[in-house]
Design an enzyme around this catalytic site. Structure first.
Site, mmCIF file in Angstrom:
data_model
loop_
_atom_site.group_PDB
_atom_site.id
_atom_site.type_symbol
_atom_site.label_atom_id
_atom_site.label_comp_id
_atom_site.label_asym_id
_atom_site.label_seq_id
_atom_site.Cartn_x
_atom_site.Cartn_y
_atom_site.Cartn_z
ATOM 1 N N GLY A 1 0.829 -1.207 0.000
ATOM 2 C CA GLY A 1 0.000 0.000 0.000
ATOM 3 C C GLY A 1 0.860 1.253 0.000
ATOM 4 N N GLU B 1 -0.751 -10.720 2.992
ATOM 5 C CA GLU B 1 -0.597 -9.928 4.224
ATOM 6 C C GLU B 1 -0.985 -10.769 5.443
ATOM 7 O OE1 GLU B 1 -1.427 -5.528 2.262
ATOM 8 O OE2 GLU B 1 -3.060 -6.544 3.264
ATOM 9 N N GLY C 1 -5.619 -2.695 -1.219
ATOM 10 C CA GLY C 1 -4.654 -2.860 -2.323
ATOM 11 C C GLY C 1 -4.646 -4.274 -2.875
ATOM 12 N N LYS D 1 -8.371 -4.777 5.965
ATOM 13 C CA LYS D 1 -7.256 -4.609 5.049
ATOM 14 C C LYS D 1 -7.632 -5.196 3.689
ATOM 15 C CE LYS D 1 -3.155 -5.576 6.354
ATOM 16 N NZ LYS D 1 -2.788 -4.432 5.508
#
Ligand code: 5RP
Length: 221
Positions: free
Chosen positions: A31, A105, A99, A96
């Site tokens: 990001g 992640e 992106g 999250k």
């Protein structure tokens, strides 16, 4: 004076340098805040022994500044993962995946002893869900996953033109007000065809660094 979001991201990215382990592996998210963090590593000449990376874009940037990027399969659990977020609540639970890097992640977050979340103050929320919740799906399951997400009260919208680093698609789920993030994370993860839901509740952050006009605030669990 009020700072721009870009300036706030730069401030928090700079503060995050203090959390880089002197030896060993650093986990790096994705990001625009993380891009600033990587640029700050380079600008300050900070030595990073090796990294694991949450996206092809992050890998490319790390390699560009001379950081060795390892395959997580060759690593043991490591000390620190640094990443941004789209929303963070008071319990350090996060949304999250803005992106589209949520799966990698989450894998890297699960391997880290400490998750340091770096955000600007606009990401702090009382209740998660105003930011549409990203769900990575196997393409052939997209419509069935979408039907099930509707029964959970959300309005899933396909992220047009987005194919993840894992060759999958993203449904952005609008209209949720998430009062029990762990329960919703479990429910969505259990839908056949879901690769990952962008709710980071079971493995939330351990430290939240957030930038305000007056400086960067550090909160630890
Ligand atoms: C990428 C992410 C990012 O951490 C999140 O979208 C925040 O991004 P930015 O730092 O650009 O505001 O989860 O998948």
């Amino acid at each position: 004076m009020a700072k721009t979001q870009d300036e706030l991201k730069e401030m928090v990215a700079l503060k995050a340098l203090d959390f880089i382990p002197q030896n060993g592996i650093l986990g790096v998210g994705s990001g625009s805040t993380v891009v600033k963090f990587i640029k700050a590593i380079q600008a300050q000449g900070i030595k990073v022994e090796a990294a694991v990376s949450s996206s092809n874009a992050t890998t490319a940037l790390l390699e560009e500044i001379g950081v060795k990027v390892l395959d997580p399969n060759s690593c043991e659990p490591y000390d620190v993962y640094i990443d941004g977020a789209d929303e963070v609540n008071d319990d350090f639970e996060m949304i999250k995946g803005g992106g589209a890097c949520l799966t990698r992640e989450k894998i890297l977050a699960s391997m880290a002893k400490r998750f340091v979340c770096i955000v600007d103050k606009s990401k702090l929320v009382q209740t998660l869900g105003k930011f549409p919740l990203p769900v990575e799906v196997i393409p052939m399951a997209r419509e069935q996953v979408a039907r099930t997400l509707r029964t959970l009260g959300g309005n899933p919208v396909l992220r047009e033109g987005c194919i993840t680093d894992n060759g999958c698609e993203i449904l952005d789920v609008h209209g949720l007000s998430i009062t029990n993030a762990k329960e919703l994370e479990d429910k969505i993860n259990a839908i056949p065809g879901v690769v990952t839901v962008g709710l980071f509740a079971h493995r939330g952050a351990d430290v939240v660094l957030y930038a305000t006009d007056d400086g960067v605030v550090e909160r630890t669990k």
